[in-house]
Scaffold this active site. Structure first.
Site, PDB file in Angstrom:
ATOM      1  N   SER A  68     -10.574  -9.720   8.524  1.00  0.00           N
ATOM      2  CA  SER A  68     -11.926  -9.889   9.362  1.00  0.00           C
ATOM      3  C   SER A  68     -12.142 -11.385   9.657  1.00  0.00           C
ATOM      4  O   SER A  68     -12.736 -11.426  10.737  1.00  0.00           O
ATOM      5  CB  SER A  68     -13.122  -9.421   8.592  1.00  0.00           C
ATOM      6  OG  SER A  68     -12.727  -8.145   8.164  1.00  0.00           O
ATOM      7  N   ARG A 116      -2.543  -7.482   0.596  1.00  0.00           N
ATOM      8  CA  ARG A 116      -1.702  -7.955   1.798  1.00  0.00           C
ATOM      9  C   ARG A 116      -0.867  -9.532   1.349  1.00  0.00           C
ATOM     10  O   ARG A 116       0.211  -9.591   1.924  1.00  0.00           O
ATOM     11  CB  ARG A 116      -2.683  -8.957   2.732  1.00  0.00           C
ATOM     12  CG  ARG A 116      -3.311  -7.933   3.626  1.00  0.00           C
ATOM     13  CD  ARG A 116      -4.660  -8.695   4.247  1.00  0.00           C
ATOM     14  NE  ARG A 116      -5.595  -8.889   3.196  1.00  0.00           N
ATOM     15  CZ  ARG A 116      -6.775  -9.229   3.447  1.00  0.00           C
ATOM     16  NH1 ARG A 116      -7.118  -9.365   4.731  1.00  0.00           N
ATOM     17  NH2 ARG A 116      -7.757  -9.432   2.394  1.00  0.00           N
ATOM     18  N   HIS A 120      -7.834  -2.298   7.880  1.00  0.00           N
ATOM     19  CA  HIS A 120      -8.732  -1.390   6.880  1.00  0.00           C
ATOM     20  C   HIS A 120      -8.484   0.019   7.288  1.00  0.00           C
ATOM     21  O   HIS A 120      -8.331   1.025   6.678  1.00  0.00           O
ATOM     22  CB  HIS A 120     -10.216  -1.799   7.274  1.00  0.00           C
ATOM     23  CG  HIS A 120     -10.667  -3.246   6.923  1.00  0.00           C
ATOM     24  ND1 HIS A 120     -11.083  -3.981   7.716  1.00  0.00           N
ATOM     25  CD2 HIS A 120     -10.612  -3.729   5.597  1.00  0.00           C
ATOM     26  CE1 HIS A 120     -11.593  -4.896   7.151  1.00  0.00           C
ATOM     27  NE2 HIS A 120     -11.183  -5.099   5.787  1.00  0.00           N
TER      28      HIS A 120
HETATM   29  P1  ADP Z   1     -13.616  -7.879   0.724  1.00  0.00           P
HETATM   30  O1  ADP Z   1     -14.815  -8.779   0.906  1.00  0.00           O
HETATM   31  O2  ADP Z   1     -13.896  -6.984  -0.800  1.00  0.00           O
HETATM   32  O3  ADP Z   1     -12.153  -8.580   0.544  1.00  0.00           O
HETATM   33  P2  ADP Z   1     -12.824  -6.818   3.031  1.00  0.00           P
HETATM   34  O4  ADP Z   1     -13.558  -6.023   3.853  1.00  0.00           O
HETATM   35  O5  ADP Z   1     -12.208  -8.003   3.463  1.00  0.00           O
HETATM   36  O6  ADP Z   1     -13.697  -6.817   1.934  1.00  0.00           O
HETATM   37  O7  ADP Z   1     -11.540  -6.226   2.379  1.00  0.00           O
HETATM   38  C1  ADP Z   1     -11.775  -4.671   1.885  1.00  0.00           C
HETATM   39  C2  ADP Z   1     -10.246  -4.327   1.245  1.00  0.00           C
HETATM   40  O8  ADP Z   1      -9.430  -4.073   2.553  1.00  0.00           O
HETATM   41  C3  ADP Z   1      -9.593  -5.376   0.309  1.00  0.00           C
HETATM   42  O9  ADP Z   1      -8.873  -4.527  -0.742  1.00  0.00           O
HETATM   43  C4  ADP Z   1      -8.762  -6.040   1.269  1.00  0.00           C
HETATM   44  O10 ADP Z   1      -7.521  -6.569   0.443  1.00  0.00           O
HETATM   45  C5  ADP Z   1      -8.269  -4.880   2.011  1.00  0.00           C
HETATM   46  N1  ADP Z   1      -7.640  -5.206   3.647  1.00  0.00           N
HETATM   47  C6  ADP Z   1      -8.316  -6.201   4.242  1.00  0.00           C
HETATM   48  N2  ADP Z   1      -7.490  -6.302   5.444  1.00  0.00           N
HETATM   49  C7  ADP Z   1      -6.463  -5.711   5.309  1.00  0.00           C
HETATM   50  C8  ADP Z   1      -5.149  -5.475   6.043  1.00  0.00           C
HETATM   51  N3  ADP Z   1      -4.889  -6.011   6.961  1.00  0.00           N
HETATM   52  N4  ADP Z   1      -4.152  -4.539   5.532  1.00  0.00           N
HETATM   53  C9  ADP Z   1      -4.532  -3.947   4.193  1.00  0.00           C
HETATM   54  N5  ADP Z   1      -5.552  -4.263   3.410  1.00  0.00           N
HETATM   55  C10 ADP Z   1      -6.673  -4.874   3.942  1.00  0.00           C
END
Ligand code: ADP
Length: 162
Positions: free
Chosen positions: A128, A90, A17
């Site tokens: 996460s 991803r 993130h």
């Molecule tokens: P959500 O529940 O909306 O998927 P997340 O907190 O899991 O929320 O993710 C928020 C955003 O960050 C999403 O667009 C997700 O694809 C992106 N994201 C999560 N982990 C990564 C990562 N390791 N690299 C790039 N983008 C990520």
């Protein structure tokens, strides 16, 4: 002024993130990280905790603001005066899911567009949920989250195991 929203659950925020936040913040004048409140998943950290943790790890980025939101993403974007949404990609699994959201959001509000940033290679495996799982089993979190988040995770797991 170019303003974008980066929405998510961030339970907790990871290096993946943070990488997207840093890169997106260079593309816009202001990046608003939106922490989703009304979540179907029951999060490990409260909304306030998630907001505070992101604020802490992005304190060096002056054009990044962190707030929580509830309801439709396009309404939140409108309320913030942002015409762009940033999402990280991803894998094709992310893509499938995101495509559906994007099409829906475009129908709800054609003024708002989504910008996709592909995950950096070193974080393309990171989520996460993986971080929470490793934390639950006492694994080393160094490669996944900053020290500040690592300490919060360790404390939370201890509390949950009481
Ligand atoms: P959500 O529940 O909306 O998927 P997340 O907190 O899991 O929320 O993710 C928020 C955003 O960050 C999403 O667009 C997700 O694809 C992106 N994201 C999560 N982990 C990564 C990562 N390791 N690299 C790039 N983008 C990520």
């Amino acid at each position: 002024m170019i303003k974008a929203i980066y929405p998510g659950t961030f339970d907790p925020v990871t290096y993946g993130h943070i990488d997207i936040i840093e890169r997106a913040s260079r593309l816009v004048d202001e990046l608003v990280v939106g922490v989703l409140i009304n979540n179907k998943k029951s999060p490990m950290f409260t909304t306030e905790e998630r907001v505070e943790m992101i604020k802490h790890v992005t304190a060096d980025l002056p054009n990044v603001k962190v707030v929580s939101f509830d309801g439709l993403l396009v309404d939140f974007a409108k309320q913030e005066g942002a015409r762009s949404i940033v999402r990280g990609l991803r894998s094709v699994t992310d893509f499938d899911y995101e495509l559906q959201n994007v099409q829906t959001n475009r129908i709800l509000n054609a003024d708002v567009d989504t910008i996709f940033l592909t995950a950096s290679l070193e974080y393309s495996y990171l989520s996460s949920s993986v971080v929470r799982e490793v934390a639950a089993f006492g694994g080393d979190l160094t490669a996944f989250v900053p020290e500040y988040i690592k300490a919060k995770l360790i404390d939370r797991i201890k509390e949950m195991n009481k």
